[in-house]
Design an enzyme around this catalytic site. Structure first.
Site, PDB file in Angstrom:
ATOM      1  N   CYS A   1      43.967 -11.660 -14.150  1.00  0.00           N
ATOM      2  CA  CYS A   1      42.922 -10.603 -14.767  1.00  0.00           C
ATOM      3  C   CYS A   1      42.044 -10.841 -14.069  1.00  0.00           C
ATOM      4  O   CYS A   1      40.195 -10.589 -14.254  1.00  0.00           O
ATOM      5  CB  CYS A   1      42.815 -10.566 -15.937  1.00  0.00           C
ATOM      6  SG  CYS A   1      44.768 -11.028 -16.885  1.00  0.00           S
TER       7      CYS A   1
ATOM      8  N   LYS B   1      38.417  -1.303 -20.839  1.00  0.00           N
ATOM      9  CA  LYS B   1      39.602  -1.790 -20.811  1.00  0.00           C
ATOM     10  C   LYS B   1      40.180  -0.076 -22.386  1.00  0.00           C
ATOM     11  O   LYS B   1      41.170  -0.292 -21.935  1.00  0.00           O
ATOM     12  CB  LYS B   1      40.292  -2.687 -21.188  1.00  0.00           C
ATOM     13  CG  LYS B   1      40.516  -3.784 -20.185  1.00  0.00           C
ATOM     14  CD  LYS B   1      40.801  -4.996 -20.139  1.00  0.00           C
ATOM     15  CE  LYS B   1      40.318  -5.971 -19.186  1.00  0.00           C
ATOM     16  NZ  LYS B   1      39.369  -6.412 -18.587  1.00  0.00           N
TER      17      LYS B   1
ATOM     18  N   HIS C   1      35.959  -8.528 -21.542  1.00  0.00           N
ATOM     19  CA  HIS C   1      36.988  -9.122 -20.821  1.00  0.00           C
ATOM     20  C   HIS C   1      37.937  -8.347 -21.864  1.00  0.00           C
ATOM     21  O   HIS C   1      39.165  -7.664 -21.574  1.00  0.00           O
ATOM     22  CB  HIS C   1      38.175 -10.411 -20.892  1.00  0.00           C
ATOM     23  CG  HIS C   1      39.071 -10.800 -20.312  1.00  0.00           C
ATOM     24  ND1 HIS C   1      38.657 -10.280 -18.779  1.00  0.00           N
ATOM     25  CD2 HIS C   1      40.012 -11.313 -20.981  1.00  0.00           C
ATOM     26  CE1 HIS C   1      40.526 -10.308 -18.210  1.00  0.00           C
ATOM     27  NE2 HIS C   1      41.218 -10.871 -19.431  1.00  0.00           N
TER      28      HIS C   1
ATOM     29  N   GLU D   1      37.135 -15.143 -26.735  1.00  0.00           N
ATOM     30  CA  GLU D   1      35.674 -14.683 -26.386  1.00  0.00           C
ATOM     31  C   GLU D   1      34.598 -14.261 -27.209  1.00  0.00           C
ATOM     32  O   GLU D   1      33.596 -14.721 -26.603  1.00  0.00           O
ATOM     33  CB  GLU D   1      35.934 -12.995 -25.972  1.00  0.00           C
ATOM     34  CG  GLU D   1      35.038 -12.545 -24.199  1.00  0.00           C
ATOM     35  CD  GLU D   1      35.476 -11.717 -23.990  1.00  0.00           C
ATOM     36  OE1 GLU D   1      34.310 -10.563 -22.613  1.00  0.00           O
ATOM     37  OE2 GLU D   1      36.521 -10.702 -24.213  1.00  0.00           O
TER      38      GLU D   1
ATOM     39  N   PHE E   1      45.139 -15.028 -17.262  1.00  0.00           N
ATOM     40  CA  PHE E   1      46.434 -16.107 -17.607  1.00  0.00           C
ATOM     41  C   PHE E   1      46.253 -16.865 -16.401  1.00  0.00           C
ATOM     42  O   PHE E   1      45.549 -17.058 -15.610  1.00  0.00           O
ATOM     43  CB  PHE E   1      47.014 -15.161 -17.597  1.00  0.00           C
ATOM     44  CG  PHE E   1      47.601 -14.114 -18.425  1.00  0.00           C
ATOM     45  CD1 PHE E   1      47.394 -14.473 -19.561  1.00  0.00           C
ATOM     46  CD2 PHE E   1      48.411 -13.430 -18.526  1.00  0.00           C
ATOM     47  CE1 PHE E   1      47.876 -13.477 -21.217  1.00  0.00           C
ATOM     48  CE2 PHE E   1      49.345 -13.039 -19.626  1.00  0.00           C
ATOM     49  CZ  PHE E   1      49.301 -13.063 -21.439  1.00  0.00           C
TER      50      PHE E   1
ATOM     51  N   HIS F   1      44.280  -1.830 -18.962  1.00  0.00           N
ATOM     52  CA  HIS F   1      44.005  -3.314 -18.364  1.00  0.00           C
ATOM     53  C   HIS F   1      44.363  -3.120 -16.391  1.00  0.00           C
ATOM     54  O   HIS F   1      45.220  -2.823 -16.573  1.00  0.00           O
ATOM     55  CB  HIS F   1      44.573  -4.619 -19.091  1.00  0.00           C
ATOM     56  CG  HIS F   1      44.283  -6.340 -18.254  1.00  0.00           C
ATOM     57  ND1 HIS F   1      43.286  -6.472 -16.914  1.00  0.00           N
ATOM     58  CD2 HIS F   1      43.848  -6.701 -19.009  1.00  0.00           C
ATOM     59  CE1 HIS F   1      43.665  -7.776 -16.599  1.00  0.00           C
ATOM     60  NE2 HIS F   1      43.650  -8.001 -17.965  1.00  0.00           N
TER      61      HIS F   1
END
Length: 402
Positions: free
Chosen positions: A162, A326, A294, A305, A390, A331
Site C-alpha cells: 500500500c 479512500k 492512510h 495512525e 502491510f 483503497h
C-alpha cells in the site's frame, strides 16, 4: 540540494477520468464505490469496490498495444499522458537522458495472470499469447511510459504494497534533489479488481461488504479500488526557466520499517516516518495544516495512525485537518498514495480539504478532526501524505504551497 516541484498531474480512478473530474468529486464528497462488475462476482463474499465503470480500453489503445498493456499499464499510460501534457515538457536531447520514470504497483499485471490461468486451467488451452510475460511484469507500466515519452533516465518499479506509490514518488524526489535527474514521471497504478484479486483479500477478513468508513466508530473494513495517478516532478530552476505552471513544491520525504508484524501496524514506525518527513523538509510541526491519512477503514490502521499523529504533533493535533479519500475512491493499494496526493495538491492550491465520507459516529480513539462527510475551506501551506503498508513499510511525503 535542488528544490523539487510538481508541474503536471494526471489520473484515472473510480471518481474521475482526469484530475478536474477527480477534484470535483473530492470537493463534492462523491463516492465511486459500487457493486463490482467482474467475472464470477457471485462467488465472492465481497462484491463492492471502487471500480472504473464504463471504461473502454479500445477507445484509448489499438489491438497491437492491448496485446502488451495490462489494465494497470493502461491506467498508468493514460495518467502519464495527462501529466506530461500539462507539464508542457518535450523529452528530447539532454532532457530525455536526464528524465526517467518511477512508478509503484503491488499487483502488477494481475488481470493478465487471471485471464491466462483461466485459459489454461479452466478452458484447457495449452498455449498462451507470446507477450504474456512482458504484459504482466511489474515493470511493464514503467517500460511503456518510458518508451511512449522517450525517457532515457533512471526508471524502475517500486512494490511495497500500500505504500508503493509514495515510495516511488519519494525516490523520484531524491533523484532530482541530488542532481541525478532533471525531471521524473512518477506515481502509481493498480488494477486488482478481478475475481482472484478480491478472493485473496477476502481471506484476510479486513474487507467491508457495504462501505468504507475511515475513523468512524461504525467502520468494518477497507474497500478496494483501482486506477492510477502520475505526476511530473521537476527541478525547480528548470521549471522556472521555462515558465512552467508550478502546482506545488515537494518539500520532504521519509521512510521507515516497523520490523514488527507483517499485518499489524506499529505506532512507532508511523511516528518515525512522519517525523522524518518534517525533518527532511525542515518544517516545524505547526506548519502542517492538512494530512491525507492512510485511513483504510480498519480499526487497527485508523487507531494506530491517529495515535501516531497525536504523538508527533502534540497540542497542534487539535488544529490539524486529516481526511481519508479512500472513503470515496477505495483503497487502490499500490496506486493509492498517488491518487491521494491530488487531495494534498487541492488543499494547497484551492484551499479545499477533501472530506472523509461515510462518517457516522465519533470514535474517541480517533479524536482528530477528520473532516467528516463535507469538504472544508481552509488556508493550508503544508500538507502530508501518509502511507503505511502491510509488511510494516511506511512512506510519508511533505508538500508545500508554491
Amino acid at each position: 540540494m535542488r528544490r523539487v516541484v510538481i508541474t503536471g498531474a494526471g489520473t484515472i480512478n473510480s471518481i474521475g477520468a482526469d484530475v478536474p473530474q477527480t477534484l470535483a468529486a473530492m470537493r463534492e464528497g462523491r463516492c465511486g464505490i459500487d457493486k463490482l462488475d467482474i467475472q464470477d462476482v457471485d462467488r465472492l463474499s465481497i462484491q463492492i469496490g471502487g471500480q472504473i465503470k464504463g471504461y473502454d480500453e479500445t477507445a484509448h489503445f489499438d489491438r497491437q498495444q492491448l496485446s502488451l498493456y495490462d489494465r494497470f499499464t493502461q491506467f498508468a499510460l493514460l495518467s502519464a499522458r495527462q501529466a506530461i501534457t500539462q507539464s508542457g515538457l518535450t523529452f528530447v536531447g539532454e532532457l530525455a537522458d536526464r528524465s526517467g520514470v518511477i512508478l509503484g504497483t503491488s499487483g502488477g499485471g494481475l488481470n493478465t495472470q487471471e485471464e491466462n490461468y483461466r485459459a489454461v486451467f479452466e478452458a484447457g488451452k495449452n498455449r498462451v499469447h507470446p507477450f504474456i510475460v512482458p504484459k504482466l511484469m511489474h515493470n511493464a507500466a514503467v517500460s511503456q511510459v518510458s518508451m511512449e515519452w522517450n525517457l532515457h533516465g533512471p526508471s524502475f518499479t517500486v512494490s511495497t504494497a500500500c505504500a508503493s506509490s509514495n515510495h516511488a514518488m519519494g525516490q523520484a524526489f531524491h533523484m532530482i534533489r541530488c542532481g541525478m535527474a532533471t525531471a521524473m514521471v512518477t506515481g502509481g497504478s493498480e488494477a486488482m479488481l478481478c475475481f482472484g484479486g478480491i478472493k485473496a483479500w477476502e481471506s484476510l477478513r479486513v474487507m467491508s461488504q457495504d462501505a468504507c468508513r475511515p475513523f468512524s466508530a461504525t467502520r468494518d473494513g477497507m474497500v478496494q479500488g483501482e486506477g492510477a495517478a502520475v505526476f511530473v516532478f521537476e527541478d525547480y530552476e528548470h521549471a522556472c526557466a521555462r515558465g512552467a505552471d508550478i502546482l506545488c513544491e515537494v518539500a520532504g520525504f521519509a521512510m521507515s520499517a516497523d520490523a514488527a508484524d507483517v499485518l499489524m501496524p506499529s505506532k512507532h514506525g508511523a511516528t518515525r516516518a512522519i517525523t522524518g518527513a518534517l525533518k527532511d523538509a525542515q518544517l516545524p510541526l505547526d506548519a502542517v495544516g492538512y494530512i491525507n491519512a492512510h485511513g483504510t477503514g480498519t480499526a487497527a490502521n485508523d487507531k494506530t495512525e491517529c495515535a501516531a499523529v497525536v504523538e508527533v504533533f502534540g497540542a497542534h493535533a487539535d488544529k490539524l485537518l486529516m481526511s481519508s479519500t479512500k472513503s470515496m475512491h477505495g483503497h487502490i493499494i499500490g496506486g493509492t498514495g498517488a491518487v491521494e496526493l491530488l487531495a494534498c495538491i487541492m488543499a494547497l492550491r484551492e484551499g479545499v480539504i477533501a472530506p472523509t465520507i461515510g462518517y457516522e459516529a465519533h470514535d474517541p480513539e480517533c479524536a482528530i478532526d477528520v473532516v467528516p462527510n463535507v469538504a472544508r475551506d481552509a488556508d493550508v501551506d503544508v500538507t502530508l501524505s501518509n502511507a503505511f503498508a502491510f509488511g510494516g513499510l511506511n512512506a510519508v511525503l511533505a508538500l508545500r504551497k508554491f
